[in-house]
Design an enzyme around this catalytic site. Structure first.
Site, PDB file in Angstrom:
ATOM      1  N   GLY A 158       0.814  -1.221   0.000  1.00  0.00           N
ATOM      2  CA  GLY A 158       0.000   0.000   0.000  1.00  0.00           C
ATOM      3  C   GLY A 158       0.843   1.265   0.000  1.00  0.00           C
ATOM      4  N   GLU A 166       5.189   2.489   8.546  1.00  0.00           N
ATOM      5  CA  GLU A 166       4.923   1.185   9.182  1.00  0.00           C
ATOM      6  C   GLU A 166       6.169   0.659   9.878  1.00  0.00           C
ATOM      7  OE1 GLU A 166       1.424  -0.399   6.152  1.00  0.00           O
ATOM      8  OE2 GLU A 166       3.483  -0.938   5.736  1.00  0.00           O
TER       9      GLU A 166
HETATM   10  C1  5RP Z   1       0.762  -1.205   3.283  1.00  0.00           C
HETATM   11  C2  5RP Z   1       1.074  -2.569   3.750  1.00  0.00           C
HETATM   12  C3  5RP Z   1      -0.076  -3.494   3.966  1.00  0.00           C
HETATM   13  O1  5RP Z   1      -0.089  -3.880   5.296  1.00  0.00           O
HETATM   14  C4  5RP Z   1       0.077  -4.672   3.065  1.00  0.00           C
HETATM   15  O2  5RP Z   1       0.171  -4.215   1.736  1.00  0.00           O
HETATM   16  C5  5RP Z   1      -1.105  -5.629   3.204  1.00  0.00           C
HETATM   17  O3  5RP Z   1      -2.247  -5.022   2.706  1.00  0.00           O
HETATM   18  P1  5RP Z   1      -3.658  -5.732   2.684  1.00  0.00           P
HETATM   19  O4  5RP Z   1      -4.038  -5.986   4.099  1.00  0.00           O
HETATM   20  O5  5RP Z   1      -4.536  -4.722   1.992  1.00  0.00           O
HETATM   21  O6  5RP Z   1      -3.525  -6.998   1.897  1.00  0.00           O
HETATM   22  O7  5RP Z   1       2.183  -2.956   3.969  1.00  0.00           O
HETATM   23  O8  5RP Z   1       1.927  -0.491   3.010  1.00  0.00           O
END
Ligand code: 5RP
Length: 225
Positions: free
Chosen positions: A96, A102
């Site tokens: 994302g 994060e």
């Molecule tokens: C965003 C992230 C998300 O936690 C990762 O992409 C998982 O996303 P989703 O729960 O929509 O599958 O790292 O940067």
């Protein structure tokens, strides 16, 4: 029930009164944030640090009291999604585009929980692209270095324009393939000027909470934590 919702709801059971909480980003974390909003509505006293502008907006709308990262010296619990994770708890995150915040939040947390649906469990990480946050200035130079290392970087594009993170940077998605040499890639990325952070989150979580179709919610504890 939706596997991501199962995992998000279960993770909210680990949230306790008085905690400073790190709130992840993505479609799984979305359910977690809703569940935390319900806890607050029911009178739980907690404060949270969101890992993206999207999560911040959702949390505000739910009335979750928020703090900024520089207002705290530690976080009790961080809960977030992952893109892939192997049996040694090596994860790729950043699908994302929120990997930098994060990682700041996860490294400051006493305890980390990753939440996911079962599709995220893999034997070896790397089939999913590895997101790397790079500075806009000199981004072509950083991309060239990654290309020279054989990382097959692709500058992320969204809605027809170069994707810009909440921090004003770009994302290079590396196509490494499952089973790539994690230590080698990590070391090489650390040596590239303009690379601000990468989406390798290695053995950081205390547990995974996995929504599955066959077995409901599965909790996988990390014995090394
Ligand atoms: C965003 C992230 C998300 O936690 C990762 O992409 C998982 O996303 P989703 O729960 O929509 O599958 O790292 O940067």
């Amino acid at each position: 029930m939706d596997m991501k919702k199962m995992a998000g709801d279960k993770a909210a059971e680990y949230v306790k009164d008085g905690m400073v909480l790190g709130l992840g980003t993505g479609s799984t974390a979305y359910h977690l944030v809703n569940a935390v909003g319900a806890l607050v509505k029911n009178g739980m006293n907690l404060r949270a640090i969101p890992t993206s502008k999207a999560t911040e907006k959702q949390a505000r709308e739910l009335g979750i009291p928020l703090l900024t990262i520089d207002e705290v010296d530690h976080i009790d619990l961080a809960i977030d999604g992952v893109d892939e994770i192997d049996p040694a708890f090596n994860a790729i995150k950043g699908g994302g585009g929120a990997l930098y915040r994060e990682k700041v939040v996860a490294t400051l947390a006493d305890e980390v929980i990753w939440i996911m649906d079962e599709s995220k469990l893999v034997d070896k990480i790397g089939a999913f692209h590895l997101p790397v946050e790079i500075a806009q200035y000199g981004s072509k130079q950083a991309m060239k270095k990654m290309e020279d290392f054989g990382f097959h970087p692709v500058l992320r594009v969204k809605d027809g324009a170069t994707f810009v993170t909440d921090n004003g940077n770009y994302i290079a998605d590396l196509h490494l393939g499952a089973g790539f040499d994690i230590a080698d890639v990590k070391e090489k990325l650390a040596g590239i000027v303009g690379v601000l952070e990468h989406g390798l989150f290695l053995n950081m979580c205390k547990r995974m909470i996995v929504g599955t179709t066959a077995e409901g919610v599965k909790i996988i504890e990390n014995a090394s934590k």
